[in-house]
Design a protein around this motif. Structure first.
Motif, PDB file in Angstrom:
ATOM      1  N   VAL A 191       0.840  -1.203   0.000  1.00 47.99           N
ATOM      2  CA  VAL A 191       0.000   0.000   0.000  1.00 47.99           C
ATOM      3  C   VAL A 191       0.873   1.250   0.000  1.00 47.99           C
ATOM      4  CG1 VAL A 191      -1.816   1.257   1.191  1.00 47.99           C
ATOM      5  CG2 VAL A 191      -1.777  -1.242   1.272  1.00 47.99           C
ATOM      6  N   ARG A 192       0.486   2.200  -0.824  1.00 45.71           N
ATOM      7  CA  ARG A 192       1.168   3.500  -0.860  1.00 45.71           C
ATOM      8  C   ARG A 192       0.129   4.573  -1.138  1.00 45.71           C
ATOM      9  NH1 ARG A 192       4.100   6.197  -5.188  1.00 45.71           N
ATOM     10  NH2 ARG A 192       3.624   4.373  -6.473  1.00 45.71           N
ATOM     11  N   MET A 193       0.101   5.602  -0.303  1.00 46.29           N
ATOM     12  CA  MET A 193      -0.796   6.734  -0.507  1.00 46.29           C
ATOM     13  C   MET A 193       0.042   7.993  -0.651  1.00 46.29           C
ATOM     14  SD  MET A 193      -4.147   8.055   1.622  1.00 46.29           S
ATOM     15  CE  MET A 193      -3.314   8.998   2.903  1.00 46.29           C
ATOM     16  N   VAL A 194      -0.170   8.704  -1.747  1.00 53.17           N
ATOM     17  CA  VAL A 194       0.602   9.908  -2.045  1.00 53.17           C
ATOM     18  C   VAL A 194      -0.333  11.107  -1.956  1.00 53.17           C
ATOM     19  CG1 VAL A 194       2.031  11.093  -3.748  1.00 53.17           C
ATOM     20  CG2 VAL A 194       2.110   8.582  -3.568  1.00 53.17           C
ATOM     21  N   GLY A 195       0.030  12.066  -1.113  1.00 51.49           N
ATOM     22  CA  GLY A 195      -0.735  13.294  -0.984  1.00 51.49           C
ATOM     23  C   GLY A 195       0.061  14.475  -1.480  1.00 51.49           C
ATOM     24  N   ALA A 196      -0.421  15.669  -1.180  1.00 53.33           N
ATOM     25  CA  ALA A 196       0.238  16.880  -1.659  1.00 53.33           C
ATOM     26  C   ALA A 196       1.631  17.040  -1.073  1.00 53.33           C
ATOM     27  CB  ALA A 196      -0.627  18.096  -1.330  1.00 53.33           C
ATOM     28  N   GLY A 197       1.816  16.638   0.190  1.00 57.71           N
ATOM     29  CA  GLY A 197       3.124  16.827   0.811  1.00 57.71           C
ATOM     30  C   GLY A 197       3.621  15.630   1.583  1.00 57.71           C
ATOM     31  N   GLU A 198       2.996  14.463   1.398  1.00 58.95           N
ATOM     32  CA  GLU A 198       3.367  13.307   2.184  1.00 58.95           C
ATOM     33  C   GLU A 198       3.206  12.027   1.372  1.00 58.95           C
ATOM     34  OE1 GLU A 198       0.654  13.461   5.454  1.00 58.95           O
ATOM     35  OE2 GLU A 198      -1.071  12.951   4.235  1.00 58.95           O
ATOM     36  N   VAL A 199       3.954  11.001   1.775  1.00 60.29           N
ATOM     37  CA  VAL A 199       3.844   9.666   1.185  1.00 60.29           C
ATOM     38  C   VAL A 199       3.701   8.678   2.329  1.00 60.29           C
ATOM     39  CG1 VAL A 199       4.932   7.912  -0.241  1.00 60.29           C
ATOM     40  CG2 VAL A 199       5.262  10.327  -0.793  1.00 60.29           C
ATOM     41  N   LEU A 200       2.609   7.895   2.317  1.00 64.82           N
ATOM     42  CA  LEU A 200       2.347   6.908   3.353  1.00 64.82           C
ATOM     43  C   LEU A 200       2.458   5.517   2.738  1.00 64.82           C
ATOM     44  CD1 LEU A 200       0.516   9.572   3.869  1.00 64.82           C
ATOM     45  CD2 LEU A 200      -0.572   8.188   5.626  1.00 64.82           C
ATOM     46  N   THR A 201       3.183   4.613   3.391  1.00 63.97           N
ATOM     47  CA  THR A 201       3.327   3.246   2.920  1.00 63.97           C
ATOM     48  C   THR A 201       3.077   2.290   4.075  1.00 63.97           C
ATOM     49  OG1 THR A 201       5.720   3.305   3.347  1.00 63.97           O
ATOM     50  CG2 THR A 201       4.983   3.856   1.121  1.00 63.97           C
ATOM     51  N   GLY A 202       2.653   1.064   3.748  1.00 61.56           N
ATOM     52  CA  GLY A 202       2.404   0.061   4.770  1.00 61.56           C
ATOM     53  C   GLY A 202       1.840  -1.211   4.176  1.00 61.56           C
ATOM     54  N   GLN A 203       1.613  -2.191   5.040  1.00 61.95           N
ATOM     55  CA  GLN A 203       1.026  -3.455   4.604  1.00 61.95           C
ATOM     56  C   GLN A 203      -0.489  -3.368   4.483  1.00 61.95           C
ATOM     57  OE1 GLN A 203       2.662  -6.294   3.568  1.00 61.95           O
ATOM     58  NE2 GLN A 203       4.375  -4.861   3.665  1.00 61.95           N
ATOM     59  N   ARG A 204      -1.082  -2.534   5.333  1.00 60.64           N
ATOM     60  CA  ARG A 204      -2.542  -2.394   5.316  1.00 60.64           C
ATOM     61  C   ARG A 204      -2.891  -0.977   5.730  1.00 60.64           C
ATOM     62  NH1 ARG A 204      -6.865  -4.264   8.892  1.00 60.64           N
ATOM     63  NH2 ARG A 204      -5.288  -4.991  10.372  1.00 60.64           N
ATOM     64  N   MET A 205      -3.972  -0.438   5.141  1.00 63.02           N
ATOM     65  CA  MET A 205      -4.322   0.958   5.395  1.00 63.02           C
ATOM     66  C   MET A 205      -5.836   1.132   5.325  1.00 63.02           C
ATOM     67  SD  MET A 205      -2.835   4.313   3.345  1.00 63.02           S
ATOM     68  CE  MET A 205      -1.174   3.673   3.449  1.00 63.02           C
ATOM     69  N   LEU A 206      -6.362   1.917   6.234  1.00 62.95           N
ATOM     70  CA  LEU A 206      -7.769   2.294   6.248  1.00 62.95           C
ATOM     71  C   LEU A 206      -7.817   3.811   6.134  1.00 62.95           C
ATOM     72  CD1 LEU A 206     -10.738   1.284   6.689  1.00 62.95           C
ATOM     73  CD2 LEU A 206     -10.396   1.798   9.113  1.00 62.95           C
ATOM     74  N   VAL A 207      -8.473   4.337   5.088  1.00 69.53           N
ATOM     75  CA  VAL A 207      -8.425   5.769   4.797  1.00 69.53           C
ATOM     76  C   VAL A 207      -9.820   6.330   4.614  1.00 69.53           C
ATOM     77  CG1 VAL A 207      -7.533   7.548   3.248  1.00 69.53           C
ATOM     78  CG2 VAL A 207      -6.213   5.449   3.620  1.00 69.53           C
ATOM     79  N   ASP A 208     -10.142   7.392   5.343  1.00 70.40           N
ATOM     80  CA  ASP A 208     -11.356   8.171   5.138  1.00 70.40           C
ATOM     81  C   ASP A 208     -11.019   9.256   4.129  1.00 70.40           C
ATOM     82  OD1 ASP A 208     -13.519   9.863   5.172  1.00 70.40           O
ATOM     83  OD2 ASP A 208     -13.699   9.945   7.350  1.00 70.40           O
ATOM     84  N   MET A 209     -11.463   9.090   2.893  1.00 69.87           N
ATOM     85  CA  MET A 209     -11.077  10.011   1.832  1.00 69.87           C
ATOM     86  C   MET A 209     -11.834  11.328   1.898  1.00 69.87           C
ATOM     87  SD  MET A 209     -10.438   7.427  -1.381  1.00 69.87           S
ATOM     88  CE  MET A 209      -9.340   8.604  -2.192  1.00 69.87           C
TER      89      MET A 209
END
Length: 225
Positions: free
Chosen positions: A59-77
């Protein structure tokens, strides 16, 4: 779904819509995009009404100023909050890395880390880290840490039950940690540096040195990029 924040686009090898739960299930090279936020994973389930995404596998989430990585992620978009398991957050503006067994994004720029660590150094095994059992970070503000240990590589060199630290985007002028020493020529040495910002591409460090055998000495270091 489309609202004031824009539509959500899903791209994957396979996408299935489950009418009963109003959920999209996507598998294989999944990419979910909403505005500046992009989520990449092997598998994603997106609840279309709540816009909550459950992602698994690389899992990888890219935002305007951050990059989040992990095995599992729960995101409120919608709310911009979520939870990452065995993950890492990289803040681009100040080269700030945060890692933790569980990382809760509790606000737009606020995080809670369980069994976490942070550093501003690159690499899998950075030169230094600060670890703690619980870490709360408010970006462009301050953080607090319980059970803090300062480590050089894997070696703990300093421990404190509680500590606070700055976690700001922008450089700030102020006192740096003092340096202590001793020599046969100078005696006891105490150095107190002051860091001074001079704009986006310049800064300076002023240092006052006290030597018990020789008196006071001054130092100046100027940097320009």
């Amino acid at each position: 779904r489309v609202d004031s924040q824009g539509p959500v686009d899903i791209r994957a090898d396979r996408v299935v819509y489950e009418e009963a739960s109003k959920t999209y299930a996507a598998d294989g090279e999944v990419e979910v995009v909403r505005g500046p936020v992009k989520i990449f994973a092997d598998r994603v389930r997106l609840h279309s009404e709540k816009l909550v995404a459950e992602a698994e596998g690389r899992v990888r989430m890219v935002g305007a100023g951050e990059v989040l990585t992990g095995q599992r992620m729960l995101v409120d978009m919608q709310g911009g909050t979520g939870k990452i398991y065995d993950g890492q957050i990289f803040i681009k503006s100040n080269n700030f890395y945060m890692r933790g067994r569980e990382i809760d994004k509790v606000g737009k720029e606020a995080y809670h880390l369980s069994q976490g660590s942070f550093t501003s150094c690159d690499g899998i095994n950075p030169p230094w880290t600060i670890t703690g059992s619980d870490i709360d970070v408010d970006l462009d503000g301050f953080g607090t840490i319980n059970g803090a240990a300062f480590r050089i590589k894997d070696m703990p060199v300093l421990y404190t039950p509680w500590a606070t630290f700055p976690a700001k985007y922008r450089r700030q002028s102020g006192l740096l940690p003092p340096m202590l020493g001793m020599s046969d020529r100078d005696g006891v040495i105490v150095s107190q540096p002051w860091f001074q910002t001079l704009g986006e591409d310049q800064d300076a460090t002023f240092t006052l040195n006290f030597m018990s055998y020789r008196g006071l000495d001054y130092g100046l270091e100027y940097r320009y990029a």
